[in-house]
Design an enzyme around this catalytic site. Sequence first.
Site, PDB file in Angstrom:
ATOM      1  N   CYS A 382       0.847  -1.233  -0.173  1.00 20.87           N
ATOM      2  CA  CYS A 382       0.153  -0.042   0.142  1.00 20.87           C
ATOM      3  C   CYS A 382       1.033   1.382   0.116  1.00 20.87           C
ATOM      4  O   CYS A 382       1.744   1.542  -1.024  1.00 20.87           O
ATOM      5  CB  CYS A 382      -1.103  -0.248   1.071  1.00 20.87           C
ATOM      6  SG  CYS A 382      -2.515   0.887   0.797  1.00 20.87           S
ATOM      7  N   HIS A 508      -3.506  -4.946   0.392  1.00 19.84           N
ATOM      8  CA  HIS A 508      -2.941  -5.355   1.598  1.00 19.84           C
ATOM      9  C   HIS A 508      -2.970  -6.836   1.814  1.00 19.84           C
ATOM     10  O   HIS A 508      -4.072  -7.646   2.271  1.00 19.84           O
ATOM     11  CB  HIS A 508      -3.881  -5.047   2.706  1.00 19.84           C
ATOM     12  CG  HIS A 508      -3.446  -3.503   3.185  1.00 19.84           C
ATOM     13  ND1 HIS A 508      -2.575  -2.823   3.880  1.00 19.84           N
ATOM     14  CD2 HIS A 508      -4.353  -2.565   2.555  1.00 19.84           C
ATOM     15  CE1 HIS A 508      -2.626  -1.738   3.765  1.00 19.84           C
ATOM     16  NE2 HIS A 508      -3.482  -1.300   3.197  1.00 19.84           N
ATOM     17  N   GLU A 510      -1.517  -8.872   3.383  1.00 14.06           N
ATOM     18  CA  GLU A 510      -1.585  -9.466   4.738  1.00 14.06           C
ATOM     19  C   GLU A 510      -2.790  -9.855   5.573  1.00 14.06           C
ATOM     20  O   GLU A 510      -2.895 -10.990   6.193  1.00 14.06           O
ATOM     21  CB  GLU A 510      -0.872  -8.692   5.948  1.00 14.06           C
ATOM     22  CG  GLU A 510      -1.425  -7.170   6.091  1.00 14.06           C
ATOM     23  CD  GLU A 510      -1.240  -6.219   5.028  1.00 14.06           C
ATOM     24  OE1 GLU A 510      -0.942  -6.294   3.974  1.00 14.06           O
ATOM     25  OE2 GLU A 510      -1.424  -5.208   5.486  1.00 14.06           O
TER      26      GLU A 510
HETATM   27  N1  GLN Z   1      -2.044   6.999   2.684  1.00 12.92           N
HETATM   28  C1  GLN Z   1      -1.948   6.146   1.319  1.00 12.92           C
HETATM   29  C2  GLN Z   1      -3.357   6.046   0.648  1.00 12.92           C
HETATM   30  O1  GLN Z   1      -4.321   6.690   1.163  1.00 12.92           O
HETATM   31  C3  GLN Z   1      -1.767   4.579   1.635  1.00 12.92           C
HETATM   32  C4  GLN Z   1      -2.785   4.112   2.605  1.00 12.92           C
HETATM   33  C5  GLN Z   1      -2.505   2.464   3.259  1.00 12.92           C
HETATM   34  O2  GLN Z   1      -1.233   2.480   3.088  1.00 12.92           O
HETATM   35  N2  GLN Z   1      -3.312   1.863   3.867  1.00 12.92           N
HETATM   36  O3  GLN Z   1      -3.560   5.938  -0.332  1.00 12.92           O
END
Ligand code: GLN
Length: 574
Positions: A382, A508, A510
């Site tokens: 992410c 994600h 995970e």
């Molecule tokens: N802050 C980034 C976004 O909003 C990544 C978010 C995250 O890593 N969950 O796109």
Amino acid sequence: MVKHIFITGGVVSSLGKGLTSAAIGMLLENRGFRISMQKLDPYINVDPGTMSPYQHGEVYVTDDGAETDLDLGHYERFTHAKVNCHSNYTTGKIYSEVIRKERKGDYLGRTVQVIPHITDEIKAAIQAAVDPSIDVAICEIGGTVGDIESLPFLEAARQLALSREPEDVLFVHLTLLPYLKASGEMKTKPTQQSVGKLREIGVQPHILICRTEKPISEEMREKISLFCNVPRRCVIEEKDVDFSIYELPVNLVKQGLDALIVEKLRLPASQPSDDSAWRRMLEKLKAPKHRVEIAVVGKYISLHDAYKSIYESLTHSGIPNDTKIELRKVAAEDVEQLGAAQLLAGVHGILVPGGFGERGVLGKVEAIRYARERKIPFLGLCLGMQCAVIEFARNVAGLAHAHSAEFDSKTSDPVIHLMPAQENVSDKGGTMRLGSYSCALRPGSRARAIYGTPQIEERHRHRFEFNNAYRERFESLGLLASGIHEPMNLVEIVEIPNHPFFVGVQYHPEYKSRPLEPHPLFREFVHAALTHAKALGNAPGKRPGESTGDASSSDTGHEGAEVGATSTTEIGAR
Ligand code: GLN
């Protein structure tokens, strides 16, 4: 008709109710029953999405896009229960629904009260998590018995039990037997008192699970039984596990907890318990042949729970690789101060997790540069993927000011940006890409080889996206967009083919790793780290001294305060 198990906690918080609930779910599944899992949380936030990871630990995202408590991660790692937006209710979520109905006039002029209106809403929430295919609905009630906040949930559970036959509802109370070193004794008084509190509100627990450092003597068991009004054989010992949380179900089976639950709920004759695959997994986990050191370069490094699912995914991935994972937790801000070389020397893999807010971002970018240039396996999740794109733009494509619009809205090169549809929305809570999205994998890419399938589904929680205006240019320079969410043409995966392992994903992974089915991305990342370690002669990395980051600003998907620190620990212990 579905049977219910309510799991409450007494004496102190953080006893591991989530793990124990998940383990009970697994015990019942191993006997062939179909279960559902649910968590009721007493806090007033509508969901944990607005809370800082330092307050709450990670936010766990379900396929249907609910932002939930991290205990749901345990449920999915231990069981096959389907978790969704009904699997986690908070006081805030219950009250906001009741208030919405009141404003609509649904209560027909009546006074709206905790009993029956709030408790009815809780009972409806409990039913919402259950479908007719379920044999046993397991419901963990958060908080500690005796707190004001959890009372309505306990009351709703009591009412539900009242409306059913005695063999349909089981109350399991998890409690602590503190050990006093000075007198060399274990104490039962706090347990007696917390059971007393439960009985005051009309709930007599059927089974007590006692967290303890030492074995419970027969005399102690007798005493607990007598004072808590629970038969001796219903006093179960839950000693601290030796090396892994995944031992817990096996320890509980040894004491016959599964048979006891089947008997108490008068469940139909079940198949004998089969946990052989789980035991084989534990054997492998216990005796790995190799070791690797993985650096996790993040913002919320001082709290293990903030990256819970990531650490668990790494543990899982060690199993098929016959490898013990040692973590080097590095605060991203420290990389800004001290440099990547000092903090990351000797690691066999570098993982940059997700996050919100600017603090530490340049440290992450620096860590990624180190991984790219030194050919150290890298996995970006992410925000970690977004930082990989920023790093590539700045240091390979020569766009010195490239940034994410999240951190510099006026940057000349917004390589990560908001989708145009989101730019003018002021309510941040409504703009995240949440939950499961499809992703088509590019033929011939590493991602395609890792997954072994052309199409995948993964869970998201972010607002910003790869800016397609830069795609062609970056691809020509060696950063491949290897996974695309085709309906919206969004880049989901970037990779550098000319690197032993350099993969960043907008989602994600995970959330979907399990001990018996480690996520392929983590598994292959650990495999690449092991290959790297072998090339270095498996030399353990040098450990730099511990260093501390400072308290700082807001950092959640929304708001919240936090502190930061770097530490070095091993994973797997409770
Ligand atoms: N802050 C980034 C976004 O909003 C990544 C978010 C995250 O890593 N969950 O796109």
